[in-house]
Design a protein around this motif. Structure first.
Motif, mmCIF file in Angstrom:
data_model
loop_
_atom_site.group_PDB
_atom_site.id
_atom_site.type_symbol
_atom_site.label_atom_id
_atom_site.label_comp_id
_atom_site.label_asym_id
_atom_site.label_seq_id
_atom_site.Cartn_x
_atom_site.Cartn_y
_atom_site.Cartn_z
ATOM 1 N N ASP A 159 0.799 -1.220 0.000
ATOM 2 C CA ASP A 159 0.000 0.000 0.000
ATOM 3 C C ASP A 159 0.834 1.274 0.000
ATOM 4 O OD1 ASP A 159 1.012 -0.052 2.561
ATOM 5 O OD2 ASP A 159 -0.889 -0.582 3.518
ATOM 6 N N GLY A 160 2.165 1.123 -0.007
ATOM 7 C CA GLY A 160 3.026 2.296 -0.040
ATOM 8 C C GLY A 160 3.040 3.104 1.240
ATOM 9 N N GLN A 161 2.489 2.573 2.316
ATOM 10 C CA GLN A 161 2.428 3.301 3.586
ATOM 11 C C GLN A 161 3.479 2.768 4.560
ATOM 12 O OE1 GLN A 161 -1.641 4.214 5.087
ATOM 13 N NE2 GLN A 161 -2.333 2.806 3.495
ATOM 14 N N ASP A 162 3.986 3.663 5.390
ATOM 15 C CA ASP A 162 4.910 3.241 6.439
ATOM 16 C C ASP A 162 4.135 2.525 7.531
ATOM 17 O OD1 ASP A 162 6.932 4.397 5.045
ATOM 18 O OD2 ASP A 162 7.165 6.126 6.354
ATOM 19 N N ARG A 163 4.646 1.373 7.972
ATOM 20 C CA ARG A 163 3.979 0.644 9.064
ATOM 21 C C ARG A 163 5.014 0.207 10.099
ATOM 22 N NH1 ARG A 163 2.354 -2.743 4.341
ATOM 23 N NH2 ARG A 163 4.165 -3.939 3.748
ATOM 24 N N LEU A 164 4.572 0.215 11.340
ATOM 25 C CA LEU A 164 5.387 -0.245 12.462
ATOM 26 C C LEU A 164 5.038 -1.702 12.735
ATOM 27 C CD1 LEU A 164 7.238 0.223 14.995
ATOM 28 C CD2 LEU A 164 5.138 0.906 16.199
ATOM 29 N N VAL A 165 6.066 -2.547 12.779
ATOM 30 C CA VAL A 165 5.880 -3.960 13.088
ATOM 31 C C VAL A 165 6.517 -4.251 14.438
ATOM 32 C CG1 VAL A 165 6.379 -6.335 12.378
ATOM 33 C CG2 VAL A 165 5.836 -4.600 10.649
ATOM 34 N N ILE A 166 5.756 -4.834 15.352
ATOM 35 C CA ILE A 166 6.235 -5.212 16.679
ATOM 36 C C ILE A 166 6.132 -6.728 16.803
ATOM 37 C CG2 ILE A 166 5.863 -5.052 19.170
ATOM 38 C CD1 ILE A 166 6.839 -2.455 18.063
ATOM 39 N N ASP A 167 7.254 -7.374 17.063
ATOM 40 C CA ASP A 167 7.282 -8.831 17.234
ATOM 41 C C ASP A 167 7.843 -9.149 18.612
ATOM 42 O OD1 ASP A 167 8.639 -11.570 17.163
ATOM 43 O OD2 ASP A 167 7.555 -11.622 15.270
ATOM 44 N N ILE A 168 6.966 -9.534 19.541
ATOM 45 C CA ILE A 168 7.403 -9.892 20.897
ATOM 46 C C ILE A 168 7.739 -11.370 20.916
ATOM 47 C CG2 ILE A 168 6.726 -10.050 23.325
ATOM 48 C CD1 ILE A 168 4.876 -7.667 22.847
ATOM 49 N N GLY A 169 9.005 -11.665 21.083
ATOM 50 C CA GLY A 169 9.440 -13.049 21.183
ATOM 51 C C GLY A 169 9.682 -13.440 22.624
ATOM 52 N N GLY A 170 10.335 -14.565 22.821
ATOM 53 C CA GLY A 170 10.592 -15.021 24.175
ATOM 54 C C GLY A 170 11.692 -14.240 24.867
ATOM 55 N N GLY A 171 12.752 -13.896 24.095
ATOM 56 C CA GLY A 171 13.893 -13.219 24.703
ATOM 57 C C GLY A 171 14.152 -11.836 24.172
ATOM 58 N N SER A 172 13.503 -11.437 23.096
ATOM 59 C CA SER A 172 13.711 -10.109 22.526
ATOM 60 C C SER A 172 12.445 -9.662 21.817
ATOM 61 C CB SER A 172 14.894 -10.118 21.538
ATOM 62 O OG SER A 172 14.617 -10.961 20.425
ATOM 63 N N GLY A 190 16.194 -6.034 23.943
ATOM 64 C CA GLY A 190 16.466 -7.224 24.747
ATOM 65 C C GLY A 190 15.452 -7.482 25.831
ATOM 66 N N VAL A 191 14.192 -7.594 25.464
ATOM 67 C CA VAL A 191 13.143 -7.933 26.418
ATOM 68 C C VAL A 191 12.093 -8.753 25.683
ATOM 69 C CG1 VAL A 191 11.866 -5.786 25.962
ATOM 70 C CG2 VAL A 191 11.512 -7.005 28.121
ATOM 71 N N GLY A 192 11.586 -9.796 26.331
ATOM 72 C CA GLY A 192 10.588 -10.654 25.707
ATOM 73 C C GLY A 192 9.684 -11.281 26.753
ATOM 74 N N CYS A 193 8.703 -12.026 26.288
ATOM 75 C CA CYS A 193 7.689 -12.549 27.211
ATOM 76 C C CYS A 193 8.262 -13.576 28.188
ATOM 77 C CB CYS A 193 6.517 -13.132 26.422
ATOM 78 S SG CYS A 193 6.913 -14.556 25.385
ATOM 79 N N VAL A 194 9.237 -14.378 27.741
ATOM 80 C CA VAL A 194 9.810 -15.390 28.642
ATOM 81 C C VAL A 194 10.756 -14.743 29.648
ATOM 82 C CG1 VAL A 194 11.213 -17.476 28.792
ATOM 83 C CG2 VAL A 194 9.551 -17.224 26.946
ATOM 84 N N THR A 195 11.659 -13.891 29.170
ATOM 85 C CA THR A 195 12.631 -13.283 30.079
ATOM 86 C C THR A 195 11.951 -12.376 31.095
ATOM 87 O OG1 THR A 195 13.013 -11.559 28.412
ATOM 88 C CG2 THR A 195 14.542 -13.416 28.450
ATOM 89 N N LEU A 196 10.941 -11.613 30.658
ATOM 90 C CA LEU A 196 10.249 -10.731 31.594
ATOM 91 C C LEU A 196 9.405 -11.534 32.581
ATOM 92 C CD1 LEU A 196 10.361 -7.634 31.727
ATOM 93 C CD2 LEU A 196 8.102 -7.577 30.668
ATOM 94 N N THR A 197 8.799 -12.623 32.110
ATOM 95 C CA THR A 197 8.049 -13.488 33.017
ATOM 96 C C THR A 197 8.977 -14.110 34.063
ATOM 97 O OG1 THR A 197 6.343 -14.009 31.366
ATOM 98 C CG2 THR A 197 6.641 -15.575 33.168
ATOM 99 N N SER A 198 10.140 -14.597 33.630
ATOM 100 C CA SER A 198 11.089 -15.217 34.561
ATOM 101 C C SER A 198 11.545 -14.227 35.623
ATOM 102 C CB SER A 198 12.299 -15.751 33.795
ATOM 103 O OG SER A 198 11.923 -16.769 32.902
ATOM 104 N N ARG A 199 11.701 -12.963 35.233
ATOM 105 C CA ARG A 199 12.226 -11.957 36.162
ATOM 106 C C ARG A 199 11.186 -11.462 37.155
ATOM 107 N NH1 ARG A 199 15.030 -6.256 34.203
ATOM 108 N NH2 ARG A 199 15.343 -5.349 36.301
ATOM 109 N N TYR A 200 9.928 -11.286 36.698
ATOM 110 C CA TYR A 200 8.926 -10.657 37.546
ATOM 111 C C TYR A 200 7.784 -11.583 37.967
ATOM 112 C CZ TYR A 200 11.233 -6.266 36.576
ATOM 113 O OH TYR A 200 12.167 -5.266 36.497
ATOM 114 N N PHE A 201 7.608 -12.679 37.245
ATOM 115 C CA PHE A 201 6.518 -13.608 37.567
ATOM 116 C C PHE A 201 7.031 -15.044 37.613
ATOM 117 C CE2 PHE A 201 5.099 -10.145 34.741
ATOM 118 C CZ PHE A 201 4.265 -9.438 35.598
ATOM 119 N N GLY A 202 8.280 -15.204 38.028
ATOM 120 C CA GLY A 202 8.932 -16.505 37.963
ATOM 121 C C GLY A 202 8.256 -17.588 38.768
ATOM 122 N N ASP A 203 7.612 -17.211 39.878
ATOM 123 C CA ASP A 203 6.923 -18.210 40.711
ATOM 124 C C ASP A 203 5.463 -18.378 40.301
ATOM 125 O OD1 ASP A 203 5.962 -15.779 41.515
ATOM 126 O OD2 ASP A 203 6.390 -16.046 43.654
#
Length: 524
Positions: A159-172, A190-203
């Motif tokens: 479409d010729g338009q600028d778009r922002l792509v966000i890809d949340i992975g496990g570690g980045s 350097g932040v992702g769903c697994v690393t952030l979960t381990s740090r703040y919701f590990g239990d």
């Protein structure tokens, strides 16, 4: 030293094709496969290449996903624990069975954040390659972002338009702004769903305070890039991969087609009310996504905060699709690696004609020595030789003294789209070794093919010292077991005293390097 009277090989060097020029590719095999070794999940995608009126398209025909959660196995010392390694190897063995009939050049395996940082990644990769049956390439964060955007772009409208792509992975989390098929800004946070979960919701416990702290921690990681992205701007935003899919599905249950900050705040409250990941009950949320959903929500909230996102839509194309299209491009001659080298050479003011001449001679010498190598290996080596010849002198932009060291440093540390970490490492060693002393390479080079490529580049560099030859006479080079023979006629020696002396010095240098060199040069 004896000199034969045999004619020397003559190679024309002025009509070489431009480095970035597309080469006609052979017909692409019917199936291609991409394996994504993510920090949360391992995924396999198999696609069929269809030729359409709009060009070649890849139609997915099979997909596998396994929730390995590799990043959860990273210990305080940065190493992967035994349980995570075992989960990964078992998954790769299953993927390997599915890929057993595939040719080596029809499969690309890319490893991302966790294997970029794990201190024992090499051991896992070595075992993983044996289990899978194909080589594993660790890619940089920006290369991951480039491939993600390439995959998303093939699912989005031109479409010729600028778009922002966000890809949340496990570690980045990869953040890209692009238009049509071209990416313009690429970052890997350097932040992702697994690393952030381990740090703040590990239990497994989830409450408002933990969610707030996780959100602010992720914002700190995004902050260095956010202002640049805001200034560039975009028309709309899309999310890719599992976290974006799960969160967008929640928005759809609320009657909306796009995810907004209200949905995320509501979801954060739902998670805090549940109190524990095991107690989270959200329609459509898969069991393998539940353990890391809190980290995913916090990461997406932070992305909305820092980048000023109003809403985001889900896009199914991501890293795996991008890897497939990148393979398709390589086979058709549109190799991103070749484009990258061309841009770097031009950007650093390299003498392109001289680089082509050096590359042509080095390739001719390598062909004479590498007859016993499989065709696939010869092709890969030929690419590296050509690219090394074009990048060998980029260090001259810094200093003439020890320029090859500057060149190697740049190649090793630069963001080079299309290249895996291993390819970039090999390329930097070739650039470092194309001139200067050999002893510096003792601790770096352990592969016989690399030594052969270095030898060919060094001889070619000597032969093209004058930089003004339209045609170049090459010595006859052959390999007999562990010995490389270099022959030239007496008449050539008399007419090229400087080059002859340099070749003699080169032979002496290889002999002086000792037994670390797996073969020796010999003048006859």
């Amino acid at each position: 030293m004896m000199h034969t009277s045999a004619s020397m090989q003559v190679i024309r060097t002025t009509a070489q094709r431009p480095l970035a020029e597309s080469m006609p590719g052979a017909d692409v095999p019917g199936l291609l496969a991409a394996v994504d070794l993510g920090s949360n999940s391992f995924r396999l995608l198999i696609g069929r290449v269809d030729r359409t009126g709009l060009g070649e398209q890849i139609r997915p025909i099979d997909a596998l996903k396994e929730p390995v959660r590799l990043a959860a196995g990273l210990g305080p010392d940065g190493s992967l624990d035994a349980a995570a390694r075992q989960r990964g190897l078992e998954s790769l063995a299953r993927f390997g069975e599915r890929l057993r009939s595939f040719a080596p050049d029809a499969v690309r395996v890319v490893a991302t954040s966790t294997l970029r940082v794990a201190t024992n990644a090499h051991d896992f990769i070595e075992s993983g390659e044996a289990a899978l049956g194909f080589p594993i390439s660790v890619i940089s964060g920006r290369e991951e972002a480039r491939l993600i955007y390439l995959g998303a772009a093939h699912e989005l409208a031109l479409d010729g338009q600028d778009r922002l792509v966000i890809d949340i992975g496990g570690g980045s989390t990869e953040c890209i702004i692009g238009r049509n098929y071209e990416s313009q800004l690429l970052e890997s946070a350097g932040v992702g769903c697994v690393t952030l979960t381990s740090r703040y919701f590990g239990d497994g416990a989830i409450d408002r305070k933990r969610m707030r702290n996780a959100r602010y921690a992720a914002r700190e990681v995004f902050a260095p890039y956010a202002n640049m992205y805001r200034k560039h701007g975009w028309t709309y935003a899309v999310g890719t991969s599992g976290t974006a899919k799960a969160l967008t599905q929640f928005a759809m249950q609320c009657g909306d087609t796009e995810l907004n900050i209200g949905h995320l705040e509501t979801l954060a409250a739902v998670l805090a009310k549940a109190g524990h990941a095991d107690l989270v009950r959200i329609d459509g949320l898969k069991a393998d996504r539940r353990p890391v959903i809190a980290g995913g929500v916090a990461t997406m909230l932070a992305a909305f905060d820092e980048f000023g996102i109003e809403s985001i839509r889900y896009c199914p194309g991501a890293l795996r699709q991008g890897a497939l299209y990148d393979m398709l491009g390589r086979s058709a001659g549109d190799d991103m690696r070749r484009i990258t080298v061309s841009r770097m050479a031009e950007g650093y003011g390299v003498d392109i004609a001289h680089a082509r001449n050096t590359a042509a001679s080095a390739l001719a010498l390598f062909d004479a020595m590498a007859g016993s190598l499989p065709a696939e290996d010869r092709g890969a080596c030929a690419n590296l030789i050509e690219w090394a010849a074009h990048l060998a002198e980029i260090g001259l932009s810094i200093s003439h003294d020890a320029y090859h060291k500057h060149s190697a440093y740049i190649v090793h540390h630069a963001d080079m789209p299309g290249f895996s970490r291993n390819e970039q490492d090999v390329l930097s060693r070739l650039v470092l070794g194309h001139t200067g002393g050999l002893r510096k390479l003792r601790a770096l080079v352990h592969d016989e093919r690399e030594w052969m490529m270095i030898l060919c580049l060094r001889i070619a560099t000597i032969l093209h010292r004058h930089r003004d030859e339209d045609t170049t006479a090459l010595p006859q080079v052959s390999r007999d077991g562990a010995r490389v023979r270099i022959r030239w006629p007496e008449s050539w020696r008399r007419s090229h005293p400087l080059t002859h002396a340099s070749l003699q010095a080169e032979i002496a240098a290889w002999a002086d390097a000792g037994s670390v060199i797996p073969f020796a040069t010999h003048a006859a």
